[in-house]
Motif scaffolding. Sequence first.
Motif, PDB file in Angstrom:
ATOM      1  N   THR A   1       0.837  -1.198   0.000  1.00 41.27           N
ATOM      2  CA  THR A   1       0.000   0.000   0.000  1.00 41.27           C
ATOM      3  C   THR A   1       0.870   1.245   0.000  1.00 41.27           C
ATOM      4  OG1 THR A   1      -1.699   1.224   1.248  1.00 41.27           O
ATOM      5  CG2 THR A   1      -0.126  -0.034   2.542  1.00 41.27           C
ATOM      6  N   PHE A   2       0.341   2.337  -0.498  1.00 38.87           N
ATOM      7  CA  PHE A   2       1.028   3.613  -0.327  1.00 38.87           C
ATOM      8  C   PHE A   2       1.196   3.871   1.173  1.00 38.87           C
ATOM      9  CE2 PHE A   2       1.286   8.251  -0.093  1.00 38.87           C
ATOM     10  CZ  PHE A   2       2.288   8.484  -1.021  1.00 38.87           C
ATOM     11  N   PRO A   3       2.368   4.346   1.609  1.00 35.45           N
ATOM     12  CA  PRO A   3       2.636   4.434   3.050  1.00 35.45           C
ATOM     13  C   PRO A   3       1.735   5.361   3.852  1.00 35.45           C
ATOM     14  CG  PRO A   3       4.697   4.332   1.850  1.00 35.45           C
ATOM     15  CD  PRO A   3       3.615   4.490   0.814  1.00 35.45           C
ATOM     16  N   ALA A   4       0.810   6.054   3.227  1.00 36.37           N
ATOM     17  CA  ALA A   4      -0.164   6.818   4.007  1.00 36.37           C
ATOM     18  C   ALA A   4      -0.875   5.930   5.014  1.00 36.37           C
ATOM     19  CB  ALA A   4      -1.195   7.464   3.074  1.00 36.37           C
ATOM     20  N   THR A   5      -1.052   4.654   4.684  1.00 32.23           N
ATOM     21  CA  THR A   5      -1.740   3.738   5.595  1.00 32.23           C
ATOM     22  C   THR A   5      -0.926   3.543   6.868  1.00 32.23           C
ATOM     23  OG1 THR A   5      -2.497   2.603   3.582  1.00 32.23           O
ATOM     24  CG2 THR A   5      -2.979   1.558   5.685  1.00 32.23           C
ATOM     25  N   GLY A   6       0.341   3.164   6.702  1.00 31.25           N
ATOM     26  CA  GLY A   6       1.201   3.001   7.870  1.00 31.25           C
ATOM     27  C   GLY A   6       1.478   4.301   8.584  1.00 31.25           C
ATOM     28  N   HIS A   7       1.592   5.396   7.824  1.00 29.47           N
ATOM     29  CA  HIS A   7       1.832   6.700   8.433  1.00 29.47           C
ATOM     30  C   HIS A   7       0.716   7.071   9.401  1.00 29.47           C
ATOM     31  CE1 HIS A   7       5.185   7.117   5.866  1.00 29.47           C
ATOM     32  NE2 HIS A   7       4.998   8.340   5.418  1.00 29.47           N
ATOM     33  N   ALA A   8      -0.534   6.792   9.035  1.00 28.57           N
ATOM     34  CA  ALA A   8      -1.662   7.137   9.906  1.00 28.57           C
ATOM     35  C   ALA A   8      -1.539   6.431  11.254  1.00 28.57           C
ATOM     36  CB  ALA A   8      -2.979   6.765   9.229  1.00 28.57           C
ATOM     37  N   VAL A   9      -1.060   5.189  11.236  1.00 28.80           N
ATOM     38  CA  VAL A   9      -0.871   4.451  12.485  1.00 28.80           C
ATOM     39  C   VAL A   9       0.210   5.119  13.324  1.00 28.80           C
ATOM     40  CG1 VAL A   9      -0.237   2.227  13.493  1.00 28.80           C
ATOM     41  CG2 VAL A   9      -1.659   2.301  11.419  1.00 28.80           C
ATOM     42  N   LEU A  10       1.325   5.486  12.693  1.00 28.78           N
ATOM     43  CA  LEU A  10       2.392   6.194  13.413  1.00 28.78           C
ATOM     44  C   LEU A  10       1.883   7.523  13.964  1.00 28.78           C
ATOM     45  CD1 LEU A  10       5.532   5.693  11.129  1.00 28.78           C
ATOM     46  CD2 LEU A  10       5.032   4.544  13.289  1.00 28.78           C
ATOM     47  N   GLN A  11       1.130   8.254  13.161  1.00 27.09           N
ATOM     48  CA  GLN A  11       0.621   9.555  13.599  1.00 27.09           C
ATOM     49  C   GLN A  11      -0.317   9.419  14.796  1.00 27.09           C
ATOM     50  OE1 GLN A  11      -0.969  10.615   9.816  1.00 27.09           O
ATOM     51  NE2 GLN A  11       0.949  11.475   9.049  1.00 27.09           N
ATOM     52  N   ALA A  12      -0.997   8.284  14.895  1.00 24.63           N
ATOM     53  CA  ALA A  12      -1.868   8.038  16.040  1.00 24.63           C
ATOM     54  C   ALA A  12      -1.093   7.562  17.266  1.00 24.63           C
ATOM     55  CB  ALA A  12      -2.931   7.009  15.669  1.00 24.63           C
ATOM     56  N   GLY A  13       0.234   7.379  17.106  1.00 26.00           N
ATOM     57  CA  GLY A  13       1.071   6.998  18.224  1.00 26.00           C
ATOM     58  C   GLY A  13       1.307   5.515  18.368  1.00 26.00           C
ATOM     59  N   ALA A  14       0.706   4.714  17.486  1.00 27.38           N
ATOM     60  CA  ALA A  14       0.817   3.259  17.575  1.00 27.38           C
ATOM     61  C   ALA A  14       1.899   2.740  16.627  1.00 27.38           C
ATOM     62  CB  ALA A  14      -0.524   2.609  17.268  1.00 27.38           C
ATOM     63  N   THR A  15       2.081   1.428  16.620  1.00 28.90           N
ATOM     64  CA  THR A  15       3.088   0.775  15.785  1.00 28.90           C
ATOM     65  C   THR A  15       2.400  -0.032  14.693  1.00 28.90           C
ATOM     66  OG1 THR A  15       4.624   0.592  17.637  1.00 28.90           O
ATOM     67  CG2 THR A  15       4.998  -0.880  15.770  1.00 28.90           C
ATOM     68  N   PRO A  16       2.714   0.250  13.412  1.00 32.50           N
ATOM     69  CA  PRO A  16       2.171  -0.600  12.346  1.00 32.50           C
ATOM     70  C   PRO A  16       2.970  -1.898  12.269  1.00 32.50           C
ATOM     71  CG  PRO A  16       3.516   1.152  11.399  1.00 32.50           C
ATOM     72  CD  PRO A  16       3.495   1.381  12.886  1.00 32.50           C
ATOM     73  N   VAL A  17       2.263  -3.004  12.216  1.00 27.77           N
ATOM     74  CA  VAL A  17       2.868  -4.318  12.031  1.00 27.77           C
ATOM     75  C   VAL A  17       2.331  -4.846  10.711  1.00 27.77           C
ATOM     76  CG1 VAL A  17       3.139  -6.640  12.964  1.00 27.77           C
ATOM     77  CG2 VAL A  17       2.975  -4.689  14.523  1.00 27.77           C
ATOM     78  N   PHE A  18       3.217  -5.054   9.747  1.00 26.69           N
ATOM     79  CA  PHE A  18       2.771  -5.308   8.380  1.00 26.69           C
ATOM     80  C   PHE A  18       2.552  -6.792   8.111  1.00 26.69           C
ATOM     81  CE2 PHE A  18       4.993  -1.225   8.168  1.00 26.69           C
ATOM     82  CZ  PHE A  18       3.977  -0.453   7.644  1.00 26.69           C
ATOM     83  N   ALA A  19       1.412  -7.089   7.480  1.00 26.99           N
ATOM     84  CA  ALA A  19       1.065  -8.452   7.097  1.00 26.99           C
ATOM     85  C   ALA A  19       1.438  -8.685   5.642  1.00 26.99           C
ATOM     86  CB  ALA A  19      -0.429  -8.695   7.299  1.00 26.99           C
ATOM     87  N   ASP A  20       2.021  -9.849   5.350  1.00 30.23           N
ATOM     88  CA  ASP A  20       2.320 -10.191   3.967  1.00 30.23           C
ATOM     89  C   ASP A  20       1.019 -10.399   3.200  1.00 30.23           C
ATOM     90  OD1 ASP A  20       3.958 -10.530   1.784  1.00 30.23           O
ATOM     91  OD2 ASP A  20       5.055 -12.246   2.597  1.00 30.23           O
ATOM     92  N   ILE A  21       1.122 -10.504   1.896  1.00 29.72           N
ATOM     93  CA  ILE A  21      -0.048 -10.402   1.027  1.00 29.72           C
ATOM     94  C   ILE A  21      -0.264 -11.667   0.204  1.00 29.72           C
ATOM     95  CG2 ILE A  21       0.116  -7.908   0.903  1.00 29.72           C
ATOM     96  CD1 ILE A  21       1.489  -8.241  -1.832  1.00 29.72           C
ATOM     97  N   ARG A  22      -1.471 -11.794  -0.289  1.00 33.45           N
ATOM     98  CA  ARG A  22      -1.771 -12.865  -1.245  1.00 33.45           C
ATOM     99  C   ARG A  22      -1.022 -12.592  -2.547  1.00 33.45           C
ATOM    100  NH1 ARG A  22      -8.102 -14.479  -1.550  1.00 33.45           N
ATOM    101  NH2 ARG A  22      -7.266 -15.177  -3.566  1.00 33.45           N
TER     102      ARG A  22
ATOM    103  N   TRP B   1      -3.006  -9.410  -3.888  1.00 33.69           N
ATOM    104  CA  TRP B   1      -2.118  -8.464  -3.208  1.00 33.69           C
ATOM    105  C   TRP B   1      -2.666  -7.862  -1.926  1.00 33.69           C
ATOM    106  CZ3 TRP B   1      -2.452  -5.647  -8.441  1.00 33.69           C
ATOM    107  CH2 TRP B   1      -2.018  -6.496  -9.471  1.00 33.69           C
ATOM    108  N   SER B   2      -3.836  -8.283  -1.502  1.00 28.01           N
ATOM    109  CA  SER B   2      -4.370  -7.840  -0.210  1.00 28.01           C
ATOM    110  C   SER B   2      -3.812  -8.721   0.897  1.00 28.01           C
ATOM    111  CB  SER B   2      -5.894  -7.873  -0.225  1.00 28.01           C
ATOM    112  OG  SER B   2      -6.371  -9.126  -0.683  1.00 28.01           O
ATOM    113  N   ALA B   3      -3.975  -8.285   2.143  1.00 31.99           N
ATOM    114  CA  ALA B   3      -3.372  -8.975   3.278  1.00 31.99           C
ATOM    115  C   ALA B   3      -3.826 -10.435   3.356  1.00 31.99           C
ATOM    116  CB  ALA B   3      -3.723  -8.245   4.569  1.00 31.99           C
ATOM    117  N   ASP B   4      -2.868 -11.316   3.539  1.00 28.03           N
ATOM    118  CA  ASP B   4      -3.129 -12.741   3.682  1.00 28.03           C
ATOM    119  C   ASP B   4      -3.678 -12.993   5.090  1.00 28.03           C
ATOM    120  OD1 ASP B   4      -3.005 -15.500   4.057  1.00 28.03           O
ATOM    121  OD2 ASP B   4      -1.122 -15.715   2.967  1.00 28.03           O
TER     122      ASP B   4
END
Length: 376
Positions: free
Chosen positions: A85-106, A110-113
């Motif tokens: 995904t474009f990193p705006a997705t992970g950035h939003a998690v960081l901006q909220a103060g949390a940690t993004p943990v990335f899931a590998d994809i089909r 290409w969506s999360a497995d």
Amino acid sequence: MSTQEPVVLGQPTVGDEELAAVAEVFRSGWLAGAGPACRRFEERFAKTVGTAHALTTSNCGSALFLGLRVLGVKPGDEVIVGDYTFPATGHAVLQAGATPVFADIRPDVWSADPASIEALITPRTVGILAVDVAGQPGDFDEYRAIADKHGLWLFEDAACAAGATYKTRPAGSLADLAAFSFHGRKGITAGEGGALVSDREDLMAHARKLHTYGIEPAITREGSGALPIPEFHELGYNFRLSDVQAAIMNVQLDRLPDLLSARRSVAKRYHEAFENLSGLDVPVELPDREHPWQAYILTVAPEIDRDALALRIREQGVQCNFGTYSSHLQPIYGKKQTLPVSADLFARHLAIPMHANLTDAQVDRVIGTVSAALPS
């Protein structure tokens, strides 16, 4: 280098109807955000995506962040995010103060497995942020089962998915919350903008306050018999969409069926041209989903240099680019994970022109150029 007019990667479909809608807003005198045009679009968009509520925002990133805020995300939390995904997705998690943990994809869509998501859950996990990659929804029944099993919320990043469906249900209605983008390359657009949608009245009422500095928007005070003076009780933001943009979006929503039809027609022609061509794999549309084709992304065979191929195509005046990001590889996230499927496709994907304005001649040119650029 080609002397022909370039075939652009993406292009909005706008015209006199949008100009007339903007002129109407000018005449009304309400150009600012969260006004009558915004409310009209919100009501219509909620019906389109099958939710009870919609809130226009300045962009999809602000919708993602608002959603995480009203879900109660805080420092120390972990949010599982689809990696491709474009990193705006992970950035939003960081901006909220949390940690993004990335899931590998089909490897096919290409969506999360779901298996990758399940394996990443820890006591700190609070939710799943699943991405509709290129607009096609992921496995939301499986995501919901995992979320319910572990007591997690489910959030749909539907940035590219206006008009898509999953098992006949519209994208946007598949999770506790969903966020859309109206950026210039999206299926419907005001140049920028976004929306947060949900059936949850509690979440959306909170989001509406936060997106206007923490108070109710001015339109709610119109016609009051007293002099209403709002009070500020929590920190809010200015994430409003202007009524000028909302006027454009109302026309774009009218256009949506035709825009989807045009993109699907282009995708069909690309499929027919490329599906039996050695060196390329065409994108997969699953039979229980309707793809909006926000992007058309080819997968280049491992033995072919994707970057060199892209440069040869560009030299002929046909724009192309990589697909999107394997987020976990971006330095901001620390490179702490190994996600082989996402990393491999990041290196091999090639996006070619996809928009509703492509002519038959332009599609022919794209097909011919891509085919000729492949090594013999």
